[in-house]
Scaffold this active site. Structure first.
Site, PDB file in Angstrom:
ATOM      1  N   ASN A  88      -1.901   1.364   0.854  1.00 58.86           N
ATOM      2  CA  ASN A  88      -1.632   2.698   1.383  1.00 58.86           C
ATOM      3  C   ASN A  88      -2.419   3.681   0.527  1.00 58.86           C
ATOM      4  O   ASN A  88      -2.029   3.970  -0.604  1.00 58.86           O
ATOM      5  CB  ASN A  88      -0.120   2.984   1.315  1.00 58.86           C
ATOM      6  CG  ASN A  88       0.215   4.399   1.741  1.00 58.86           C
ATOM      7  OD1 ASN A  88      -0.652   5.133   2.226  1.00 58.86           O
ATOM      8  ND2 ASN A  88       1.469   4.783   1.558  1.00 58.86           N
ATOM      9  N   TRP A  89      -3.506   4.171   1.087  1.00 58.50           N
ATOM     10  CA  TRP A  89      -4.377   5.050   0.299  1.00 58.50           C
ATOM     11  C   TRP A  89      -3.780   6.442   0.135  1.00 58.50           C
ATOM     12  O   TRP A  89      -4.296   7.253  -0.633  1.00 58.50           O
ATOM     13  CB  TRP A  89      -5.755   5.169   0.971  1.00 58.50           C
ATOM     14  CG  TRP A  89      -6.574   3.907   0.948  1.00 58.50           C
ATOM     15  CD1 TRP A  89      -6.201   2.685   0.440  1.00 58.50           C
ATOM     16  CD2 TRP A  89      -7.900   3.736   1.456  1.00 58.50           C
ATOM     17  NE1 TRP A  89      -7.220   1.766   0.601  1.00 58.50           N
ATOM     18  CE2 TRP A  89      -8.281   2.391   1.224  1.00 58.50           C
ATOM     19  CE3 TRP A  89      -8.805   4.585   2.084  1.00 58.50           C
ATOM     20  CZ2 TRP A  89      -9.525   1.888   1.609  1.00 58.50           C
ATOM     21  CZ3 TRP A  89     -10.044   4.079   2.460  1.00 58.50           C
ATOM     22  CH2 TRP A  89     -10.403   2.740   2.225  1.00 58.50           C
ATOM     23  N   SER A 110       4.645   0.783  -7.557  1.00 58.35           N
ATOM     24  CA  SER A 110       3.956   0.409  -8.803  1.00 58.35           C
ATOM     25  C   SER A 110       3.631  -1.075  -8.885  1.00 58.35           C
ATOM     26  O   SER A 110       3.630  -1.660  -9.965  1.00 58.35           O
ATOM     27  CB  SER A 110       4.762   0.857 -10.028  1.00 58.35           C
ATOM     28  OG  SER A 110       4.898   2.268 -10.033  1.00 58.35           O
ATOM     29  N   GLY A 129       4.667   5.331  -7.679  1.00 58.12           N
ATOM     30  CA  GLY A 129       3.766   6.194  -8.441  1.00 58.12           C
ATOM     31  C   GLY A 129       4.237   6.498  -9.853  1.00 58.12           C
ATOM     32  O   GLY A 129       3.679   7.352 -10.522  1.00 58.12           O
ATOM     33  N   GLU A 154       7.637   9.405   1.258  1.00 56.91           N
ATOM     34  CA  GLU A 154       6.979  10.721   1.178  1.00 56.91           C
ATOM     35  C   GLU A 154       7.087  11.466   2.507  1.00 56.91           C
ATOM     36  O   GLU A 154       7.165  12.698   2.527  1.00 56.91           O
ATOM     37  CB  GLU A 154       5.517  10.537   0.730  1.00 56.91           C
ATOM     38  CG  GLU A 154       5.451  10.121  -0.741  1.00 56.91           C
ATOM     39  CD  GLU A 154       4.283   9.228  -1.111  1.00 56.91           C
ATOM     40  OE1 GLU A 154       3.290   9.168  -0.377  1.00 56.91           O
ATOM     41  OE2 GLU A 154       4.377   8.557  -2.167  1.00 56.91           O
ATOM     42  N   GLU A 195      10.677  -0.059  -0.647  1.00 60.78           N
ATOM     43  CA  GLU A 195      10.014   0.765  -1.651  1.00 60.78           C
ATOM     44  C   GLU A 195      11.050   1.644  -2.346  1.00 60.78           C
ATOM     45  O   GLU A 195      11.371   2.743  -1.859  1.00 60.78           O
ATOM     46  CB  GLU A 195       8.959   1.667  -0.989  1.00 60.78           C
ATOM     47  CG  GLU A 195       7.819   0.913  -0.341  1.00 60.78           C
ATOM     48  CD  GLU A 195       6.544   1.756  -0.321  1.00 60.78           C
ATOM     49  OE1 GLU A 195       5.525   1.247  -0.792  1.00 60.78           O
ATOM     50  OE2 GLU A 195       6.568   2.910   0.122  1.00 60.78           O
ATOM     51  N   GLY A 213       0.106   1.339  -3.429  1.00 57.63           N
ATOM     52  CA  GLY A 213      -0.465   2.679  -3.457  1.00 57.63           C
ATOM     53  C   GLY A 213      -1.636   2.737  -4.421  1.00 57.63           C
ATOM     54  O   GLY A 213      -2.740   2.302  -4.114  1.00 57.63           O
ATOM     55  N   GLY A 214      -1.388   3.238  -5.608  1.00 63.35           N
ATOM     56  CA  GLY A 214      -2.447   3.482  -6.592  1.00 63.35           C
ATOM     57  C   GLY A 214      -3.391   2.307  -6.812  1.00 63.35           C
ATOM     58  O   GLY A 214      -4.623   2.493  -6.849  1.00 63.35           O
ATOM     59  N   HIS A 263       7.706   6.217   5.463  1.00 62.24           N
ATOM     60  CA  HIS A 263       7.433   6.210   4.026  1.00 62.24           C
ATOM     61  C   HIS A 263       8.285   7.290   3.361  1.00 62.24           C
ATOM     62  O   HIS A 263       8.512   8.357   3.947  1.00 62.24           O
ATOM     63  CB  HIS A 263       5.939   6.461   3.768  1.00 62.24           C
ATOM     64  CG  HIS A 263       5.559   6.192   2.352  1.00 62.24           C
ATOM     65  ND1 HIS A 263       5.809   7.096   1.339  1.00 62.24           N
ATOM     66  CD2 HIS A 263       5.003   5.106   1.773  1.00 62.24           C
ATOM     67  CE1 HIS A 263       5.395   6.572   0.193  1.00 62.24           C
ATOM     68  NE2 HIS A 263       4.901   5.368   0.428  1.00 62.24           N
TER      69      HIS A 263
HETATM   70  P1  13P Z   1       2.339   3.056  -5.863  1.00 64.04           P
HETATM   71  O1  13P Z   1       1.830   1.642  -5.736  1.00 64.04           O
HETATM   72  O2  13P Z   1       1.265   4.034  -6.239  1.00 64.04           O
HETATM   73  O3  13P Z   1       3.570   3.142  -6.701  1.00 64.04           O
HETATM   74  O4  13P Z   1       2.772   3.520  -4.375  1.00 64.04           O
HETATM   75  C1  13P Z   1       3.588   2.684  -3.644  1.00 64.04           C
HETATM   76  C2  13P Z   1       3.668   3.206  -2.257  1.00 64.04           C
HETATM   77  O5  13P Z   1       4.277   4.230  -2.020  1.00 64.04           O
HETATM   78  C3  13P Z   1       2.989   2.463  -1.197  1.00 64.04           C
HETATM   79  O6  13P Z   1       3.343   2.931   0.048  1.00 64.04           O
END
Ligand code: 13P
Length: 246
Positions: A8-9, A208, A170, A95, A164, A229-230, A93
């Site tokens: 997930n960019w 993470s 993050g 967010e 998640e 994510g990251g 998600h």
């Molecule tokens: P991180 O891997 O940056 O913690 O993000 C996870 C995420 O929200 C993937 O959708």
């Protein structure tokens, strides 16, 4: 079952940066690879589809509208995504839930809208730190998954579920393999109550996940992949995770 690793960019990237990243990922993909999906910002989907052509990589969207068409400014429909070759859509998600006020019912409607057009929804669930500390983790994720199960009806075996924990996203603070497995087992049991083919539903972990911790998370019996994510923005890290899942 074949594991699924999805990147997930989020709102990151640029045309040239994406091209470099994808070139490195495609070049480094192991043989006999697990299922791999990248979810760029929507504006880059067409570029990314082209860049991964001929490779095993599939493309996903970070969101999808619950509506079919019409007066929904800024939204993209599942049919539009499918027409462009998008095969997965992240829905719910944290967010989106947090910054865009998406309710459980809306997330369920998005999952249903995606399925109706041949796009596989990756339905995200997860508790906040406050909820975990209050002992509400299981109740929260069960409520979130129940809404999706209710919305998709007999198609439940066709979804992907992503656990998640919000406190792990993050933050560098990953759930331990045992903490994650405990929740995945709860989700699996809930899926079993809804469908006979629950064991074929992939429940992936996100929060993470990185090159160093992926293998131990993926070794858990109910962790069927990752939503990254990251670490999905760095080719070497993403490839290490793919390697661990393949
Ligand atoms: P991180 O891997 O940056 O913690 O993000 C996870 C995420 O929200 C993937 O959708």
């Amino acid at each position: 079952m074949k594991k699924l690793i999805a990147g997930n960019w989020k709102m990151n990237g640029s045309r040239s940066g994406n091209a470099d990243l994808l070139q490195a990922i495609v070049a480094g993909l192991p043989v006999g690879v697990c299922d791999v999906v990248v979810c760029p910002p929507a504006l880059y989907v067409a570029d990314v589809i082209q860049a991964v052509q001929g490779s095993a990589i599939l493309v996903g969207s970070q969101d999808v509208s619950a509506a079919e068409k019409g007066a929904f400014t800024g939204e993209l429909s599942a049919a539009m995504l499918h027409e462009h070759g998008v095969r997965f859509a992240i829905v719910g998600h944290s967010e989106r839930r947090q910054f865009h006020g998406e309710s459980d019912a809306m997330v369920g409607a998005k999952a249903q809208a995606a399925l109706a057009k041949g796009v596989t929804p990756i339905v995200c669930v997860g508790e906040t730190l406050e909820q975990r500390e209050a002992g509400q983790t299981q109740a929260v994720v069960k409520r979130q998954l129940a809404a999706a199960i209710h919305a998709v009806g007999h198609c439940v075996s066709e979804i992907v579920v992503a656990y998640e924990p919000v406190w792990a996203i993050g933050t560098g603070q990953t759930a331990t393999p045992e903490q994650a497995q405990e929740v995945h087992a709860v989700l699996r049991a809930q899926l079993r109550a809804a469908t006979e083919t629950a064991d074929a539903v992939r429940i992936v972990y996100g929060g993470s996940m990185n090159a160093a911790n992926a293998a131990s998370l993926l070794a858990q019996p109910d962790i069927d992949g990752g939503l990254i994510g990251g670490a999905s923005l760095k080719a070497a890290d993403f490839l290490s995770i793919i390697q661990a899942a393949s």
